[in-house]
Design a protein around this motif. Sequence first.
Motif, short mmCIF file in Angstrom:
data_model
loop_
_atom_site.label_atom_id
_atom_site.label_comp_id
_atom_site.label_asym_id
_atom_site.label_seq_id
_atom_site.Cartn_x
_atom_site.Cartn_y
_atom_site.Cartn_z
N UNK A 126 0.84 -1.20 0.00
CA UNK A 126 0.00 0.00 0.00
C UNK A 126 0.87 1.25 0.00
N UNK A 127 0.49 2.24 -0.80
CA UNK A 127 1.22 3.51 -0.87
C UNK A 127 0.26 4.69 -0.72
N UNK A 128 0.66 5.66 0.08
CA UNK A 128 -0.03 6.93 0.11
C UNK A 128 -1.27 7.00 0.98
N UNK A 129 -1.61 5.93 1.70
CA UNK A 129 -2.76 5.96 2.60
C UNK A 129 -2.62 4.87 3.64
N UNK A 130 -3.36 5.04 4.73
CA UNK A 130 -3.28 4.13 5.87
C UNK A 130 -4.53 3.25 5.90
N UNK A 131 -4.32 1.95 5.76
CA UNK A 131 -5.45 1.02 5.76
C UNK A 131 -6.32 1.14 7.01
N UNK A 142 -6.34 6.60 -7.35
CA UNK A 142 -5.10 6.86 -6.62
C UNK A 142 -5.39 7.69 -5.39
N UNK A 143 -4.59 7.54 -4.34
CA UNK A 143 -4.78 8.37 -3.15
C UNK A 143 -4.64 9.86 -3.49
N UNK A 144 -5.50 10.68 -2.90
CA UNK A 144 -5.50 12.11 -3.17
C UNK A 144 -4.16 12.75 -2.82
N UNK A 177 4.63 8.62 3.65
CA UNK A 177 5.61 7.55 3.74
C UNK A 177 5.97 7.24 5.18
N UNK A 178 6.05 5.97 5.50
CA UNK A 178 6.53 5.58 6.82
C UNK A 178 8.02 5.87 6.96
N UNK A 179 8.74 5.63 5.89
CA UNK A 179 10.18 5.93 5.87
C UNK A 179 10.61 6.00 4.41
N UNK A 180 11.53 6.88 4.10
CA UNK A 180 12.02 6.98 2.74
C UNK A 180 12.76 5.70 2.36
N UNK A 181 12.43 5.15 1.20
CA UNK A 181 13.14 3.98 0.71
C UNK A 181 14.44 4.42 0.05
#
Length: 470
Positions: free
Chosen positions: A56-61, A235-237, A248-252
Amino acid sequence: MGGDENGLRIQVVVVPLPLQGHLNQLLHFSRVIAQRGATVSFVATSAHIHQVRRRVQGWDLHNFDIRFKELPMPHLPAEEIDAQSSLMFPFHLIPLFEAVEYQLGSHVDQILGTICSENNNRVVIVHDSIMGWIQTLAKKHSVPAYIFSCIGAYYRLWMKRVSDQTWGLSPLNISLKRCFPERLLKYAMRQRSLLEPAKGYIINTFSTLESEFVHQGREELIYSGKPVWSVGPLLPQAFFNDERRLQLQADTECVIWLDRQAPASVLYVSFGSISSLSATQIGELADGLERSGQPFLWVLRISDGAHSSTEEQFDSACKFLKQGYEKRLEGRGFIVRNWAPQLDILFHKSTGGFLTHCGWNSTVESISAGVGMLTWPLHSDQFANSALITGELKAGVEVKEWGNAEENETVSAEEVEKAVKRLMRSEEGMQVRKRVQELKGEARKAVGDGGSSCKDMDSLLHHFSQSISY
């Protein structure tokens, strides 16, 4: 928005095909309808639920009312991915499609029965278009069911124009045998034969992108005279609002590398989650990227397996690179060995082009990010998507002209070099970037308040309410 006429919440059962591109689109759809007040039950195998949640990217389930209903993993034959094959279709996944129907149908039936009894049948189903057997279960439980199409309207239109009896050349001058193995065509045709009771079609597209082809599809009864809702891009807003880094939880590592590159200078290279290039093709692509002189970020990995991703095996594709390749290109080229955060890469200011297999997810995401494409289709709907991108939308250029070979011909290093320069440095490439920026603006409008996709989503939820039987 997600309640019925009595103000009660609608229960939406979402059943995706267990492939990353399909799981991803239907999870995004689940997010949007949950945000509008519906309760969602997302039904998939435990392994694939774990996979899609991890990506998941850009939003919190946790911020959405999405309840995951786990199915057991079906029994499958041992799979083999042949790195030397020039046939690009992931044959190892076909048994999974068949096994989900025949081994897990009773499990889906039980889950659906429980949800219906707990919610007084205030339930609707949304299922993948290649899972027509869900319609049979929907009829058993007297539940309205809708088809979610993970492919675009343009592809469906061209496929309709190929005679079902003659399965010869498509209008794209590519044999269907090259796009699909016969076993999958038979499976898909049987699934389509089961779709007649469906209430309508939902497509991850938007008006400016495909309204002409949706309209033609209605006229040619591709959608069987049923309603069609264009609800994309899903896509997430946060990405449209340039807030993605806050999500992001942390930059990859790859995003940190992009931060050091010049604006719009990097070519992103990825062939999706279910296809692997041959060893020979990896070598030619690597040479072509080096010779182009262009900075690049390359996702080099093997296909997801039928049992979902196997992260520890992804690195095996890199063994086909020449010794010292990564060291020699250090600073200009970055290779990702496993799954990559594609949305974060595409929406990054340093990304200036996308060498893509033209899967529908990647196509919509690249357009939404305003990134021009270098199209390299491998199988399935990808050749049609390439024609849409390059011929109709003028949002990309082909890496080469494709012939009618039954196997994917090798793209040489010279062809790669020439194509990269064409997209990233030529006047034609500049026009592509200008056009795709216009489409990015239209995508943002479509999902905004009062936009075409926003209105279609409102209409769809109203249709859910009206179709529920008591």
